[in-house]
Scaffold this active site. Structure first.
Site, short mmCIF file in Angstrom:
data_model
loop_
_atom_site.label_atom_id
_atom_site.label_comp_id
_atom_site.label_asym_id
_atom_site.label_seq_id
_atom_site.Cartn_x
_atom_site.Cartn_y
_atom_site.Cartn_z
N THR A 555 -9.08 8.70 3.19
CA THR A 555 -10.17 8.03 2.47
C THR A 555 -9.65 7.59 1.11
O THR A 555 -8.49 7.81 0.77
CB THR A 555 -11.35 8.99 2.23
OG1 THR A 555 -10.97 9.93 1.22
CG2 THR A 555 -11.72 9.75 3.50
N LYS A 579 -5.06 7.91 -3.69
CA LYS A 579 -4.28 8.05 -4.93
C LYS A 579 -4.99 8.87 -6.00
O LYS A 579 -4.41 9.20 -7.02
CB LYS A 579 -4.07 6.66 -5.55
CG LYS A 579 -3.05 5.82 -4.86
CD LYS A 579 -2.80 4.56 -5.66
CE LYS A 579 -3.25 3.27 -5.07
NZ LYS A 579 -3.47 2.89 -3.82
N VAL A 609 2.26 5.07 -3.18
CA VAL A 609 3.04 3.99 -3.79
C VAL A 609 3.80 3.27 -2.70
O VAL A 609 4.60 3.90 -1.99
CB VAL A 609 4.04 4.55 -4.84
CG1 VAL A 609 4.80 3.41 -5.50
CG2 VAL A 609 3.34 5.40 -5.88
N ALA A 611 2.80 1.96 0.22
CA ALA A 611 2.37 2.22 1.60
C ALA A 611 3.44 2.99 2.38
O ALA A 611 3.77 4.11 2.03
CB ALA A 611 1.98 0.93 2.30
N GLY A 664 -8.20 -8.79 3.51
CA GLY A 664 -8.06 -7.32 3.41
C GLY A 664 -6.88 -6.86 2.58
O GLY A 664 -6.43 -5.72 2.69
N GLU A 667 -8.44 -4.33 -2.87
CA GLU A 667 -9.48 -3.31 -2.80
C GLU A 667 -10.79 -4.07 -2.58
O GLU A 667 -10.88 -5.25 -2.91
CB GLU A 667 -9.56 -2.55 -4.13
CG GLU A 667 -8.31 -1.81 -4.53
CD GLU A 667 -8.09 -0.53 -3.75
OE1 GLU A 667 -9.08 0.15 -3.42
OE2 GLU A 667 -6.92 -0.22 -3.45
N LYS A 682 -0.08 3.71 -9.76
CA LYS A 682 1.17 3.87 -9.01
C LYS A 682 2.35 4.21 -9.92
O LYS A 682 3.14 5.10 -9.62
CB LYS A 682 1.46 2.60 -8.21
CG LYS A 682 0.49 2.41 -7.04
CD LYS A 682 0.71 1.08 -6.36
CE LYS A 682 -0.23 0.95 -5.18
NZ LYS A 682 -0.29 -0.43 -4.68
N GLY A 797 -1.15 -2.81 3.74
CA GLY A 797 -1.62 -3.03 5.11
C GLY A 797 -1.84 -1.70 5.81
O GLY A 797 -1.14 -0.73 5.56
#
Ligand code: ADP
Ligand code: ASP
Ligand code: MG
Length: 815
Positions: A555, A579, A609, A611, A664, A667, A682, A797
């Site tokens: 989440t 994060k 950081v 993905a 997408g 955010e 990040k 992604g």
């Protein structure tokens, strides 16, 4: 000659007794047989309960007695043709009448003595053997019934009488010398004193009866027929992966049974050890399975640990105090008291300081032992030299057993580190003098977890089971579950990891399945799950107490991030793409890292950081190998990179942002990306992971957004303000173009200072050609001074994020 013993489950009902008959029929074609049977499954407990009710003068004893009666009558009715029932029925009734009279006596007096109890409880075996023998006869098996009480003679220690081997052997040999019948049927468990009173050999004692017979008649083999296919590497009811041990030595079998492998009653081996009669443990329900052979010589010597067993319902008794130091005879007195009370000590440890003695005993003996000890040491206790005996209940003993353990170093280290990693607290450790076992006292609630982890460690060729508890099944979560499903087989075969998803939750529903959720149909199952509740979720994860538990947070929720500490404190690892925790106040970040170390539970957030890119992992490896980070330069926002890669003379800025949002890449609220907050988080995480203590407020943010855009309060106003500021954005683009540069949103950490902001990047720079939504990080370190270490690739992604989470889970698997 063979001796066969059939246990309670094997003779629990008519159907099972038919299976027993088939086995006996087959074996009796070549061998003379002595067949020992237990009471019908559950009858011993029923009789004990009936006697207890009677002694409490509760009329309910008549009901339980009725059940015992009914069970036997039903077996006769089902197995023996009506025309041949009368003899056994009247015999059965006769015995049941005596039993009822005994129970009535207990009821009237309101008491049972150990002597009466033995008489009553022995009826289980007496009835079963008589009924089974009658059935064998109707099936054409040449057989006789022989009452074991006439052969096996004991002392008068009712409940667990000691055998007088001299008399017993003589009796059996005299009897067998004249006995030519194919099959002799005998009740297990019961014996009699020299005076002729009924006694019993202890719970599970039918195995012992069979062994005593086997030794006396010098049988070729003793076959123990039960409800499992042999002696297993651990109790198969608790450890699914346990397997039957093909060959095992007498000593190993004795140790395993002594430490709780109920499949064999511990004293069973003693009588046949000298004669070297092999024992074969077989499954009545799967008679073709090989089972376990227990003998003097075993092949398969290479495995140091042969099995793991455990005993529940253990209590620890400790006696301690300054008055014990250097005073001879304290231990002697301690053990004498216990021996006098007939309390058997399962395990002993004495601290080297002589300051305390600690022993493990059966919980049922603990109070009695404490009373006697406190009484015996009353004088020292009154002088405060010794403290009253301390009892700790709800403990268990877990033991590794193997003849060859003594020649392998480091086994105990392996055992304890495996348990430690799974937060199983070890209270006491003991190694048998023969070095054939290492045992540990742990909490009873941890038994299943401990058995399974140890089994995994010592028997499953390092197949490790990871148990996942997944919070969040949206975009990333769903992809993640999909990847697990696809990779399952590969992971098991190649990485020896068995990944199971035990729980799922979204904001509405949650679903728990201890055996693992089927990932083909998780959506429907979750729909039908119970109402989501994050506290309840945690409590369930905790109470399941599974080994290698991992909480996975997919989440972006603050409330969920706040729960990590409680998981870590219970040695449950945390893997998250959220994060919030690692970019929250430094103190909180630091505390989570510390908990992770203290409780041996990894806390991994690689996907925070870049993905799926291995950025944080690389950073950790650099540091672990002694390098030091001096500077980091990076493009860390897939969203902003997408925006500035698509924004040019032909596209209006606001339109590009809108497109990024629809596809997408941003955010839900694109201001979080455009304002630079996301990138600040990040670089903050990278700086912290590099060893610097930094807060979000310490990061300089030269925003490229005009004040009016930053001041908006909702998403639509934000878009409107972007449109109004068209000129401002076009100017940014034009300036860069004139300088032969491209716009990139860059994060930098240098000399302890961090900043983020839009920059014009010249053609020669590694950032210039960064495509689409890629990320790039340049690490300058003490080793990489001129040319930085570069990591570059897809940085946003759902798919790549899911695979990053997956990678963290595999890291834990290899941990
Ligand atoms: P029986 O009634 O046939 O004597 P028991 O119930 O006394 O059978 O013993 C068989 C049971 O022992 C199995 O069902 C199993 O639950 C338990 N057990 C405990 N440890 C082991 C082990 N290491 N191997 C096999 N069985 C075990
Ligand atoms: N029937 C006895 C018991 O349940 C003995 C045995 O089954 O071995 O303990
Ligand atoms: Mg048994």
């Amino acid at each position: 000659m063979k001796v066969l013993k059939f246990g309670g489950t094997s003779v629990a009902n008519a159907e099972n007794i038919q299976l027993v008959k088939n086995i006996v029929q087959k074996e009796s074609t070549n061998n003379q047989l002595y067949v020992v049977v237990s009471a019908l499954g559950g009858v011993t407990d029923l009789l004990l309960n009936t006697a207890y009710l009677a002694s409490q003068q509760k009329e309910a004893y008549l009901e339980t007695f009725g059940i015992v009666e009914q069970k036997h009558i039903e077996v006769v009715k089902k197995l023996i043709p009506v025309t041949r029932q009368s003899a056994i029925m009247s015999e059965l009734k006769r015995e049941l009448n005596i039993l009822e009279t005994l129970l009535e006596g207990a009821f009237l007096i309101g008491e049972t003595t150990p002597k009466l109890l033995d008489k009553i409880v022995g009826y289980g075996e007496l009835l079963s053997s008589k009924v089974i023998q009658a059935y064998f006869v109707t099936e054409g098996i040449s057989s006789v019934f022989k009452d074991s009480r006439e052969l096996i003679k004991t002392n008068e220690q009712f409940g667990k009488a000691q055998v007088n081997f001299e008399v017993t052997h003589q009796n059996i040999q005299d009897y067998s010398a004249h006995n030519q019948t194919d099959v002799t049927l005998l009740p297990g468990f019961i014996a009699s004193s020299l005076k002729g009173d009924s006694t019993t050999l202890g719970r599970g004692g039918s195995d012992y009866t069979a062994a005593i017979l086997a030794a006396a008649v010098n049988a070729d083999v003793l076959e123990i027929w039960t409800d499992v296919s042999g002696m297993f590497t651990a109790n198969p009811k608790l450890v699914k992966q346990a397997v039957a041990i093909k060959e095992i030595s007498y000593q190993e079998a004795m140790e395993l049974s002594h430490f709780g492998a109920k499949v064999l009653y511990p004293p069973t081996i003693q009588p046949i050890l000298e004669k070297e009669i092999p024992i074969h443990i077989k499954n009545t329900f799967l008679p073709n399975e090989k089972g376990t052979r227990i003998s003097k010589n075993t092949n398969g010597k290479n495995r140091p640990v042969r099995g793991i067993s455990h005993i529940e319902n253990i209590s620890l008794l400790s006696l301690e105090g300054p008055g014990m130091v250097g005073v001879p005879g304290i231990s002697k007195r301690f053990f004498e008291v216990l021996s006098y009370q007939k309390v058997s000590v399962v395990l002993i440890t004495q601290a080297s300081s002589e300051h305390s003695i600690c022993v493990a005993v059966a919980t049922e003996d603990a109070e009695k032992a404490k009373k006697a000890l406190d009484h015996s040491f009353a004088y020292e206790i009154s002088l405060n030299q010794i403290k009253p005996t301390i009892i700790e209940n709800d403990q268990a003993i877990i033991a590794l057993v193997g003849d060859n353990m003594k020649s392998h170093q480091g086994l105990s280290g392996k055992m304890f580190s495996t348990l430690g990693k799974n937060n199983v607290n070890i209270r006491v450790i003991a190694q048998g003098a023969s070095e054939k076992n290492i045992s540990a006292v742990i909490k009873k609630v941890d038994v299943k977890k401990a058995l399974n982890t140890l089994h995994e460690r010592f028997f499953e060729e390092n197949i490790k089971q990871l148990n996942l508890f997944v919070m969040g099944v949206g975009n990333v979560g769903a992809k993640f579950l999909n990847q697990i499903e696809q990779q399952k087989k590969y992971l098991k075969e190649n990485l020896k990891l068995n990944i199971r998803v035990i729980a799922l939750s979204n904001s509405k529903k949650m679903l728990f399945q201890e055996g693992g959720i089927s990932l083909n149909s998780w959506r429907e199952n979750l729909e039908n799950g119970e109402k989501a509740d994050k506290e309840l979720f945690f409590n369930k994860v905790k109470s399941l107490n599974l080994r290698n538990s991992i909480f996975v947070d997919n989440t972006a929720n603050q409330v969920i991030a706040n729960t990590y500490a409680q998981y870590l404190k219970n040695s449950i690892s945390v893997v998250t793409c959220n994060k919030i925790a690692s970019s929250s106040a430094y103190q909180n970040y630091q505390e989570l890292k510390q908990l992770s170390r203290d409780y041996n539970a990894p806390f991994l957030f690689e996907t925070n950081v870049g993905a799926g890119l291995p950025i944080i992992d690389t950073l950790k490896n650099l540091i672990a190998s002694g390098d030091k980070i001096t500077k980091i330069q990076a493009v860390l926002s897939g969203s902003l990179n997408f925006v500035f890669n698509n924004f040019d003379d032909n596209h209006e800025f606001v339109e590009v942002v809108r497109q990024a949002q629809t596809e997408g890449y941003t955010e839900p609220d694109p201001k979080i990306d455009l304002s630079g907050i996301d990138v600040m988080r990040k670089i903050l995480i990278l700086a912290r992971e590099s060893g610097y203590q930094l807060e979000l407020e310490d990061i300089k943010n030269k925003s490229f957004l005009p004040e009016s855009c930053l001041a908006t309060e909702n998403v639509e106003d934000f878009f409107t303000s972007l449109a109004t500021q068209k000129e401002h954005f076009n100017q940014l683009y034009q300036n860069a173009k004139e300088n032969n540069s491209r716009l990139k949103y860059v994060a930098e950490f240098n000399n302890g200072e961090a900043s983020v902001g839009l920059e014009e990047i010249v053609q020669q720079h590694p950032f210039y050609n960064l495509e689409g939504k890629d990320n790039i990080v340049l690490f300058y370190t003490e080793r990489y001074t001129e040319q930085p270490l570069i990591i570059k690739g897809a940085g946003a992604g759902a798919d790549v994020t899911a695979s990053g989470i997956f990678a963290d889970i595999i890291r834990i698997g290899n941990y």
